[in-house]
Motif scaffolding. Structure first.
Motif, PDB file in Angstrom:
ATOM      1  N   PRO A 198      13.256 -11.332  -8.511  1.00  0.00           N
ATOM      2  CA  PRO A 198      13.932 -10.173  -9.105  1.00  0.00           C
ATOM      3  C   PRO A 198      14.829  -9.502  -8.066  1.00  0.00           C
ATOM      4  CG  PRO A 198      11.563 -10.136  -9.539  1.00  0.00           C
ATOM      5  CD  PRO A 198      11.793 -11.214  -8.523  1.00  0.00           C
ATOM      6  N   GLU A 199      15.670  -8.589  -8.516  1.00  0.00           N
ATOM      7  CA  GLU A 199      16.598  -7.915  -7.610  1.00  0.00           C
ATOM      8  C   GLU A 199      15.840  -7.224  -6.482  1.00  0.00           C
ATOM      9  OE1 GLU A 199      20.171  -4.545  -7.741  1.00  0.00           O
ATOM     10  OE2 GLU A 199      19.271  -5.319  -9.599  1.00  0.00           O
ATOM     11  N   LEU A 200      16.300  -7.459  -5.249  1.00  0.00           N
ATOM     12  CA  LEU A 200      15.611  -6.956  -4.058  1.00  0.00           C
ATOM     13  C   LEU A 200      16.348  -5.775  -3.437  1.00  0.00           C
ATOM     14  CD1 LEU A 200      14.885 -10.415  -2.378  1.00  0.00           C
ATOM     15  CD2 LEU A 200      13.210  -8.989  -3.577  1.00  0.00           C
ATOM     16  N   ASP A 201      15.570  -4.949  -2.720  1.00  0.00           N
ATOM     17  CA  ASP A 201      16.143  -3.843  -1.959  1.00  0.00           C
ATOM     18  C   ASP A 201      16.178  -4.125  -0.462  1.00  0.00           C
ATOM     19  OD1 ASP A 201      16.477  -1.704  -4.087  1.00  0.00           O
ATOM     20  OD2 ASP A 201      14.345  -2.177  -4.331  1.00  0.00           O
ATOM     21  N   LEU A 202      15.358  -5.087  -0.002  1.00  0.00           N
ATOM     22  CA  LEU A 202      15.232  -5.368   1.427  1.00  0.00           C
ATOM     23  C   LEU A 202      14.559  -6.716   1.604  1.00  0.00           C
ATOM     24  CD1 LEU A 202      15.358  -4.223   4.430  1.00  0.00           C
ATOM     25  CD2 LEU A 202      13.010  -3.447   4.032  1.00  0.00           C
ATOM     26  N   ASP A 218       0.829  -1.214   0.000  1.00  0.00           N
ATOM     27  CA  ASP A 218       0.000   0.000   0.000  1.00  0.00           C
ATOM     28  C   ASP A 218       0.858   1.256   0.000  1.00  0.00           C
ATOM     29  OD1 ASP A 218      -2.332  -1.445  -0.046  1.00  0.00           O
ATOM     30  OD2 ASP A 218      -2.679  -1.330   2.121  1.00  0.00           O
ATOM     31  N   ALA A 219       2.082   1.150   0.564  1.00  0.00           N
ATOM     32  CA  ALA A 219       2.993   2.296   0.611  1.00  0.00           C
ATOM     33  C   ALA A 219       3.800   2.457  -0.678  1.00  0.00           C
ATOM     34  CB  ALA A 219       3.932   2.163   1.801  1.00  0.00           C
ATOM     35  N   GLY A 220       3.584   1.554  -1.648  1.00  0.00           N
ATOM     36  CA  GLY A 220       4.231   1.709  -2.937  1.00  0.00           C
ATOM     37  C   GLY A 220       5.307   0.702  -3.266  1.00  0.00           C
ATOM     38  N   ALA A 221       5.622  -0.220  -2.339  1.00  0.00           N
ATOM     39  CA  ALA A 221       6.658  -1.220  -2.603  1.00  0.00           C
ATOM     40  C   ALA A 221       6.086  -2.378  -3.415  1.00  0.00           C
ATOM     41  CB  ALA A 221       7.237  -1.743  -1.297  1.00  0.00           C
ATOM     42  N   ASP A 222       6.945  -3.023  -4.187  1.00  0.00           N
ATOM     43  CA  ASP A 222       6.597  -4.282  -4.841  1.00  0.00           C
ATOM     44  C   ASP A 222       7.032  -5.402  -3.902  1.00  0.00           C
ATOM     45  OD1 ASP A 222       5.620  -3.210  -7.334  1.00  0.00           O
ATOM     46  OD2 ASP A 222       7.697  -2.680  -7.774  1.00  0.00           O
ATOM     47  N   VAL A 223       6.076  -6.218  -3.480  1.00  0.00           N
ATOM     48  CA  VAL A 223       6.318  -7.193  -2.416  1.00  0.00           C
ATOM     49  C   VAL A 223       6.318  -8.614  -2.967  1.00  0.00           C
ATOM     50  CG1 VAL A 223       5.456  -8.133  -0.236  1.00  0.00           C
ATOM     51  CG2 VAL A 223       5.310  -5.674  -0.678  1.00  0.00           C
ATOM     52  N   ARG A 275      14.373 -27.891   3.519  1.00  0.00           N
ATOM     53  CA  ARG A 275      13.751 -26.566   3.597  1.00  0.00           C
ATOM     54  C   ARG A 275      14.740 -25.477   3.198  1.00  0.00           C
ATOM     55  NH1 ARG A 275      10.116 -26.709   9.158  1.00  0.00           N
ATOM     56  NH2 ARG A 275       8.710 -28.384   8.495  1.00  0.00           N
ATOM     57  N   ALA A 276      15.991 -25.623   3.612  1.00  0.00           N
ATOM     58  CA  ALA A 276      17.007 -24.634   3.244  1.00  0.00           C
ATOM     59  C   ALA A 276      17.188 -24.598   1.733  1.00  0.00           C
ATOM     60  CB  ALA A 276      18.327 -24.959   3.936  1.00  0.00           C
ATOM     61  N   PHE A 277      17.221 -25.764   1.112  1.00  0.00           N
ATOM     62  CA  PHE A 277      17.341 -25.826  -0.344  1.00  0.00           C
ATOM     63  C   PHE A 277      16.150 -25.146  -1.014  1.00  0.00           C
ATOM     64  CE2 PHE A 277      16.166 -28.077  -4.258  1.00  0.00           C
ATOM     65  CZ  PHE A 277      17.285 -27.825  -5.040  1.00  0.00           C
ATOM     66  N   SER A 278      14.942 -25.436  -0.545  1.00  0.00           N
ATOM     67  CA  SER A 278      13.736 -24.871  -1.149  1.00  0.00           C
ATOM     68  C   SER A 278      13.688 -23.358  -1.001  1.00  0.00           C
ATOM     69  CB  SER A 278      12.489 -25.495  -0.503  1.00  0.00           C
ATOM     70  OG  SER A 278      12.462 -26.893  -0.694  1.00  0.00           O
ATOM     71  N   LEU A 279      13.987 -22.858   0.201  1.00  0.00           N
ATOM     72  CA  LEU A 279      13.940 -21.422   0.428  1.00  0.00           C
ATOM     73  C   LEU A 279      15.038 -20.699  -0.350  1.00  0.00           C
ATOM     74  CD1 LEU A 279      12.879 -18.893   1.792  1.00  0.00           C
ATOM     75  CD2 LEU A 279      14.207 -19.493   3.835  1.00  0.00           C
ATOM     76  N   SER A 280      16.247 -21.255  -0.344  1.00  0.00           N
ATOM     77  CA  SER A 280      17.349 -20.622  -1.071  1.00  0.00           C
ATOM     78  C   SER A 280      17.046 -20.551  -2.567  1.00  0.00           C
ATOM     79  CB  SER A 280      18.645 -21.397  -0.841  1.00  0.00           C
ATOM     80  OG  SER A 280      19.030 -21.351   0.521  1.00  0.00           O
ATOM     81  N   ARG A 281      16.489 -21.618  -3.100  1.00  0.00           N
ATOM     82  CA  ARG A 281      16.138 -21.626  -4.525  1.00  0.00           C
ATOM     83  C   ARG A 281      15.073 -20.577  -4.825  1.00  0.00           C
ATOM     84  NH1 ARG A 281      13.784 -27.160  -6.777  1.00  0.00           N
ATOM     85  NH2 ARG A 281      12.232 -26.600  -5.196  1.00  0.00           N
ATOM     86  N   GLN A 282      14.095 -20.439  -3.938  1.00  0.00           N
ATOM     87  CA  GLN A 282      13.041 -19.450  -4.160  1.00  0.00           C
ATOM     88  C   GLN A 282      13.582 -18.024  -4.076  1.00  0.00           C
ATOM     89  OE1 GLN A 282      10.061 -18.817  -5.695  1.00  0.00           O
ATOM     90  NE2 GLN A 282       9.136 -20.431  -4.442  1.00  0.00           N
ATOM     91  N   LEU A 283      14.466 -17.770  -3.111  1.00  0.00           N
ATOM     92  CA  LEU A 283      15.055 -16.435  -2.990  1.00  0.00           C
ATOM     93  C   LEU A 283      15.869 -16.076  -4.236  1.00  0.00           C
ATOM     94  CD1 LEU A 283      16.244 -16.497   0.739  1.00  0.00           C
ATOM     95  CD2 LEU A 283      14.505 -14.969  -0.225  1.00  0.00           C
ATOM     96  N   ARG A 284      16.628 -17.029  -4.735  1.00  0.00           N
ATOM     97  CA  ARG A 284      17.455 -16.761  -5.917  1.00  0.00           C
ATOM     98  C   ARG A 284      16.623 -16.514  -7.166  1.00  0.00           C
ATOM     99  NH1 ARG A 284      20.554 -21.108  -3.781  1.00  0.00           N
ATOM    100  NH2 ARG A 284      19.662 -22.493  -5.370  1.00  0.00           N
ATOM    101  N   SER A 285      15.402 -17.016  -7.188  1.00  0.00           N
ATOM    102  CA  SER A 285      14.545 -16.850  -8.363  1.00  0.00           C
ATOM    103  C   SER A 285      13.872 -15.480  -8.422  1.00  0.00           C
ATOM    104  CB  SER A 285      13.473 -17.948  -8.367  1.00  0.00           C
ATOM    105  OG  SER A 285      12.475 -17.699  -7.386  1.00  0.00           O
TER     106      SER A 285
END
Length: 226
Positions: A111-115, A42-47, A99-109
């Protein structure tokens, strides 16, 4: 944020920013993280909202609030792992690796993040995965502390043991390296400062805020984590 000074954190312009909100838990039962995602959008970020949608009772994305499902700035990513029915050290270890493998793979997929904003508990796999991911890409990350994982495990096992002590060390090592911290209450924020010898100084962020909703952490440094 995250310093011991009792001052308001610097405001962050959110328009055009991309923020990952990592629940690593059942999103349908994570109202606080869903609220964070909606507020940021709502504040304008892409989440990018990451969490579980594969409960044994058949829960799915359709069980989430319509305001979240239909928000044009929120993308929902399902983490493919379930809760464990047993708490043996062996099963916890194997599940943590998957779980670590699944989460790491999802994070790497993503787009470029700011936070990255990550919920704790669960510590595993969330904190080590997010810490490594953010350090490698030089992205700031914030932990939203709801509880401590080692206390939850201690209650389930009925006392301390090898698994609890090991989890406590993992939680402390990773938790104290975050850029900043939020806690569900001022009292819990003071508990975290005490547990970590001042390594975690959390801003209190209430689910149903009274003014002010964001409360600065205590500046006192207490006993180190033993």
């Amino acid at each position: 944020m995250g310093s011991a000074a009792n001052t308001e954190p610097e405001s962050l312009e959110l328009n055009g920013r991309r923020i990952a909100v990592v629940a690593s838990a059942d999103l349908a039962r994570s109202p606080r993280m869903v609220s964070h995602a909606l507020s940021l959008a709502d504040a304008g970020a892409d989440v990018e909202l990451l969490g579980r949608l594969d409960r044994a009772d058949g829960a799915s994305e359709q069980d989430l609030p319509t305001s979240l499902q239909d928000h044009p700035r929120v993308s929902i990513h399902s983490l493919r792992y379930r809760e464990l029915e047993t708490l043996s050290v062996a099963r916890l270890g194997l599940a943590s690796i998957w779980r670590a493998f699944s989460l790491s793979r999802q994070l790497r997929s993503l787009p470029e993040l700011d936070l990255v904003l990550v919920q704790n508990p669960p510590t595993l796999p969330s904190l080590p995965c997010v810490r490594r991911f953010c350090q490698k890409r030089k992205i700031p990350w914030i932990i939203d502390w709801h509880n401590t994982s080692h206390h939850v495990l201690m209650q389930k096992l009925g006392g301390r043991g090898l698994a609890v002590n090991h989890l406590r060390r993992i939680e402390s090592f990773n938790g104290t390296r975050a850029t900043a911290h939020l806690a569900v209450s001022r009292g819990f924020g003071e508990f975290l400062a005490d547990e970590t010898g001042g390594g975690v100084l959390a801003w209190s962020f209430y689910d149903r805020p009274k003014q002010p909703s964001l409360v600065a952490p205590s500046s006192s440094l207490r006993r180190p984590l033993g």
